[in-house]
Design a protein around this motif. Structure first.
Motif, short mmCIF file in Angstrom:
data_model
loop_
_atom_site.label_atom_id
_atom_site.label_comp_id
_atom_site.label_asym_id
_atom_site.label_seq_id
_atom_site.Cartn_x
_atom_site.Cartn_y
_atom_site.Cartn_z
N ARG A 1 0.82 -1.22 0.00
CA ARG A 1 0.00 0.00 0.00
C ARG A 1 0.85 1.26 0.00
N LEU A 2 2.10 1.19 0.44
CA LEU A 2 2.97 2.36 0.47
C LEU A 2 3.13 2.98 -0.92
N GLU A 3 3.12 2.13 -1.94
CA GLU A 3 3.32 2.64 -3.30
C GLU A 3 2.20 3.59 -3.73
N GLN A 4 1.04 3.51 -3.08
CA GLN A 4 -0.04 4.44 -3.37
C GLN A 4 0.33 5.87 -2.98
N PHE A 5 1.21 5.98 -1.99
CA PHE A 5 1.54 7.28 -1.42
C PHE A 5 2.87 7.83 -1.90
N GLY A 6 3.67 6.99 -2.52
CA GLY A 6 5.00 7.43 -2.90
C GLY A 6 5.49 6.79 -4.18
N GLU A 7 6.77 6.85 -4.33
CA GLU A 7 7.45 6.39 -5.54
C GLU A 7 8.22 5.11 -5.23
N ARG A 8 8.00 4.10 -6.03
CA ARG A 8 8.75 2.85 -5.90
C ARG A 8 10.18 3.09 -6.36
N VAL A 9 11.15 2.76 -5.52
CA VAL A 9 12.56 2.89 -5.85
C VAL A 9 13.22 1.55 -5.55
#
Length: 141
Positions: free
Chosen positions: A30-38
């Motif tokens: 769910r973190l990817e909803q809020f930020g950028e996948r690196v």
């Protein structure tokens, strides 16, 4: 690199904070909803109040308390905020950054030093060995 992260690293988002959470530390798609996948994690740029709350929720530690604990231990944090080099890397332990908390401060000629040269990024990291450390630098064009 996302526009939000580029703007943050350029000193254009002084009201925001940046958080990097390594996959090895927080495994939540769910973190990817809020930020950028690196590589190896997710990087989030969000307004300061929400960011400090998100940091506390993810780490169990208050953002400013963490920053104070890391401030006296200088290390090297990557200028893209996704990693770094622990100052305790001389031992045989594995040293990987678990998370980074960062904010930018505008140019301030009255303070002098690097603050007179332009906006400054303040970054604080936690290593897998337990060491908290900090770094700061002038933003680049």
């Amino acid at each position: 690199m996302s526009d939000q992260r580029e703007e943050f690293l350029a000193g254009e988002r002084l009201e925001d904070v940046a958080l990097f959470l390594a996959d090895s530390y927080v495994s939540d798609d769910r973190l990817e909803q809020f930020g950028e996948r690196v590589d190896d994690g997710t990087l989030i740029v969000v307004d300061g109040e929400r960011g400090r709350g998100a940091f506390q929720a993810a780490t169990g530690t208050g953002a400013m308390e963490f920053a104070k604990s890391a401030m006296s231990n200088e290390g090297s944090i990557d200028d893209d905020l996704t990693g770094g080099h622990c100052p305790d890397e001389s031992d045989a332990e594995t040293h990987d950054v678990q998370f980074v908390f960062a904010f930018a401060e505008g140019q301030n000629e009255e303070v002098g030093g690097i603050y007179a040269e332009g906006a400054v990024v303040h970054a604080y990291a936690q290593c897998t060995c337990g060491t908290a450390f900090s770094d700061r630098w002038n933003v680049t064009e």
